[in-house]
Design an enzyme around this catalytic site. Structure first.
Site, PDB file in Angstrom:
ATOM      1  N   TYR A   1      17.463  29.154   9.519  1.00 18.11           N
ATOM      2  CA  TYR A   1      16.277  29.813  10.051  1.00 18.11           C
ATOM      3  C   TYR A   1      16.209  29.683  11.569  1.00 18.11           C
ATOM      4  O   TYR A   1      16.387  28.590  12.121  1.00 18.11           O
ATOM      5  CB  TYR A   1      15.014  29.190   9.448  1.00 18.11           C
ATOM      6  CG  TYR A   1      14.810  29.509   7.981  1.00 18.11           C
ATOM      7  CD1 TYR A   1      14.666  30.822   7.542  1.00 18.11           C
ATOM      8  CD2 TYR A   1      14.735  28.487   7.046  1.00 18.11           C
ATOM      9  CE1 TYR A   1      14.470  31.113   6.203  1.00 18.11           C
ATOM     10  CE2 TYR A   1      14.530  28.762   5.699  1.00 18.11           C
ATOM     11  CZ  TYR A   1      14.403  30.071   5.282  1.00 18.11           C
ATOM     12  OH  TYR A   1      14.214  30.356   3.962  1.00 18.11           O
TER      13      TYR A   1
ATOM     14  N   MET B   1      13.421  24.034   3.065  1.00 16.12           N
ATOM     15  CA  MET B   1      12.653  23.344   2.037  1.00 16.12           C
ATOM     16  C   MET B   1      13.553  22.618   1.038  1.00 16.12           C
ATOM     17  O   MET B   1      13.229  21.519   0.587  1.00 16.12           O
ATOM     18  CB  MET B   1      11.752  24.330   1.296  1.00 16.12           C
ATOM     19  CG  MET B   1      10.895  23.663   0.224  1.00 16.12           C
ATOM     20  SD  MET B   1       9.829  24.819  -0.656  1.00 16.12           S
ATOM     21  CE  MET B   1       8.584  25.161   0.607  1.00 16.12           C
TER      22      MET B   1
ATOM     23  N   ARG C   1      -9.255  -0.100  16.724  1.00 15.47           N
ATOM     24  CA  ARG C   1      -9.298   0.773  15.563  1.00 15.47           C
ATOM     25  C   ARG C   1     -10.415   0.251  14.653  1.00 15.47           C
ATOM     26  O   ARG C   1     -11.532   0.717  14.734  1.00 15.47           O
ATOM     27  CB  ARG C   1      -7.915   0.783  14.877  1.00 15.47           C
ATOM     28  CG  ARG C   1      -7.703   1.898  13.889  1.00 15.47           C
ATOM     29  CD  ARG C   1      -6.280   1.904  13.380  1.00 15.47           C
ATOM     30  NE  ARG C   1      -5.886   0.652  12.741  1.00 15.47           N
ATOM     31  CZ  ARG C   1      -4.687   0.424  12.216  1.00 15.47           C
ATOM     32  NH1 ARG C   1      -3.746   1.354  12.286  1.00 15.47           N
ATOM     33  NH2 ARG C   1      -4.413  -0.723  11.643  1.00 15.47           N
TER      34      ARG C   1
ATOM     35  N   LYS D   1       0.842  -1.202   0.000  1.00 21.46           N
ATOM     36  CA  LYS D   1       0.000   0.000   0.000  1.00 21.46           C
ATOM     37  C   LYS D   1       0.880   1.255   0.000  1.00 21.46           C
ATOM     38  O   LYS D   1       2.102   1.171   0.102  1.00 21.46           O
ATOM     39  CB  LYS D   1      -0.915  -0.008   1.222  1.00 21.46           C
ATOM     40  CG  LYS D   1      -0.173  -0.032   2.553  1.00 21.46           C
ATOM     41  CD  LYS D   1      -1.117  -0.138   3.727  1.00 21.46           C
ATOM     42  CE  LYS D   1      -0.332  -0.193   5.032  1.00 21.46           C
ATOM     43  NZ  LYS D   1      -1.207  -0.194   6.204  1.00 21.46           N
TER      44      LYS D   1
END
Length: 359
Positions: free
Chosen positions: A250, A298, A130, A35
Site C-alpha cells: 500500500y 492487516m 498522574r 494487569k
C-alpha cells in the site's frame, strides 16, 4: 491447515525471570504485576507460573475476581484503587489490597463501617503528576483514616517517572517519599522494573516488577539473565521476484533497487504486529535476519530475502519477536515500546503454551 500465526508462551522462562528478579531485590517482597491480561500473556496462566511471588498487582476488580475464583490466595493489590464506591463491598468480600490516591477514595472508605482488616497503599505524587496526593494531602488523608478507621493497615508508595534514565528526578522522588514517611515509618514501595535493575537503593520493602518478568525492558547489563516469555511466530506463505524499480504494498513506500526476492509472511496489524513498523524492521526467517519492506497490511507483511533466496522456501518458520529477536528492538523500529506490542496481540492469534520438551 489454519492460519499459521501463533504466540508461543514459555512459562518456564517466566518462572526463571521471577527467580532472577528475587535475586536482585534481596529481602524486598515482590508484587508481580499481571494487569492487562498478564501483559498479553494470559492472566491465569501467568499467575500460575508466578505462584512464588509475594502478591499480585492488577488494574481492576474484574482481574482480581478472576484470580480469586481460580483459587489464588495471594495478596492482590488494585493499583488504581476503587473506581466506584460500590466496588468496596467486592474488595472486602475478596480480601483485596487497595491503592488510595485521592480524597474521594478516602471519602468512600469512611462512608462505610468497615470492620475487616484492610491494607491500604497510600500513593504520594512525588513527581510523576498522574495519580497521588501531594504531601499535605497525604497527611490529611492519613489523619482522617487513622482517626476514623484505626484498624486500617496503611503503607506508602509512589511511582517513578524516569526510571529508565539516569535522571535527577529519580533521586528527588526517592527522597520525597522517604521524607514523607519519616513521621509514620510505613512499609514503602517505589521500584518498578527499571528501578529494580538500575537503582538497588530504591528497592525498599516491596518492588513492583512488570515488563521484566516477561523478558522485555531489560537493561543491557542484565540482558543475559532474563528470557523472553512470548515468541510471535508465523510462516512464509508466498515467495516472488520483483524487477528493479517495482514498488511493494500500500502506498508504494518501498521500491526495489535491484532484482528482488520477496517473502510474504502471514502476520499483520490485525494480529497486533505494529502497522508503523518501518522499512528495515528485522524479521527472522529460518534463523536468518532479513528486513521488512513496504507497509504492514492487516494480514501480511513483505520481507526482502534476496541475499538468502536459496536458503528460504515456502512454509519456512518466521519469528516476529521472541528468543532470536527482542520485542523491544521491533518496538523501536515502530516508534513504540515493547509493552504495547505484548499487550496488543489480538484475539485471532492462537496462544500456545510450550511444554518442557518444546522449550
Amino acid at each position: 491447515m489454519s492460519r499459521p500465526i501463533q504466540a508461543l508462551i514459555n512459562l518456564s522462562a517466566l518462572q526463571h525471570n521471577l527467580i532472577q528478579t528475587k535475586a536482585m531485590v534481596g529481602a524486598a517482597r515482590v508484587w508481580a504485576v499481571i494487569k492487562a491480561n498478564g501483559y498479553g500473556h494470559g492472566l491465569l496462566r501467568v499467575a500460575k507460573a508466578l505462584n512464588q511471588a509475594d502478591g499480585f498487582a492488577v488494574a481492576s476488580v474484574e482481574e482480581a475476581i478472576l484470580l480469586r475464583q481460580a483459587g489464588f490466595l495471594h495478596p492482590i493489590l488494585l493499583l488504581e484503587g476503587l473506581f466506584d464506591e460500590a466496588e468496596l463491598q467486592v474488595v472486602l468480600q475478596h480480601r483485596l489490597d487497595l491503592v488510595v490516591h485521592s480524597h474521594h477514595q478516602v471519602d468512600w472508605l469512611l462512608a462505610h463501617s468497615v470492620k475487616e482488616p484492610l491494607h491500604l497503599w497510600l500513593k504520594l505524587d512525588t513527581g510523576m503528576h498522574r495519580l497521588g496526593f501531594n504531601e499535605e494531602g497525604l497527611h490529611q488523608a492519613l489523619f482522617r483514616l487513622k482517626h476514623h478507621a484505626p484498624h486500617f493497615k496503611c503503607h506508602l508508595m509512589s511511582h517513578l517517572a524516569c526510571a529508565e534514565d539516569d535522571h535527577p528526578l529519580n533521586q528527588q522522588q526517592y527522597q520525597r517519599l522517604l521524607a514523607a514517611n519519616q513521621t509514620y515509618q510505613f512499609k514503602l514501595s517505589l521500584a518498578n522494573s527499571a528501578a529494580i535493575q538500575l537503582a538497588p537503593t530504591m528497592h525498599l520493602n516491596w518492588v513492583r516488577p512488570g515488563i521484566m518478568l516477561y523478558g522485555a525492558g531489560i537493561a543491557p547489563q542484565h540482558i543475559t539473565h532474563f528470557k523472553p516469555v512470548m515468541s510471535l511466530v508465523s510462516r512464509v506463505i508466498a515467495i516472488k521476484w520483483l524487477a528493479a524499480g517495482e514498488g511493494v504494498g500500500y502506498g508504494q513506500t518501498w521500491f526495489a533497487t535491484r532484482p528482488t526476492c520477496l517473502a510474504v509472511v502471514a502476520v499483520g496489524y490485525g494480529d497486533g504486529y505494529p502497522r508503523h513498523a518501518e522499512n528495515g524492521t528485522p524479521v527472522i526467517i529460518n534463523n536468518l535476519r532479513v528486513p521488512l519492506v513496504g507497509r504492514v497490511s492487516m494480514d501480511m507483511i513483505t520481507v526482502d530475502i534476496t541475499d538468502h533466496a536459496n536458503q528460504i522456501k515456502l512454509n519456512d518458520p518466521v519469528e516476529l519477536w521472541g528468543e532470536q529477536l527482542s520485542v523491544d528492538e521491533v518496538a523501536q523500529h515502530a516508534n513504540t515500546i515493547g509493552y504495547e506490542l505484548l499487550c496488543g496481540i489480538t484475539q485471532r492469534v492462537k496462544i500456545k503454551e510450550l511444554t518442557q520438551n518444546e522449550v
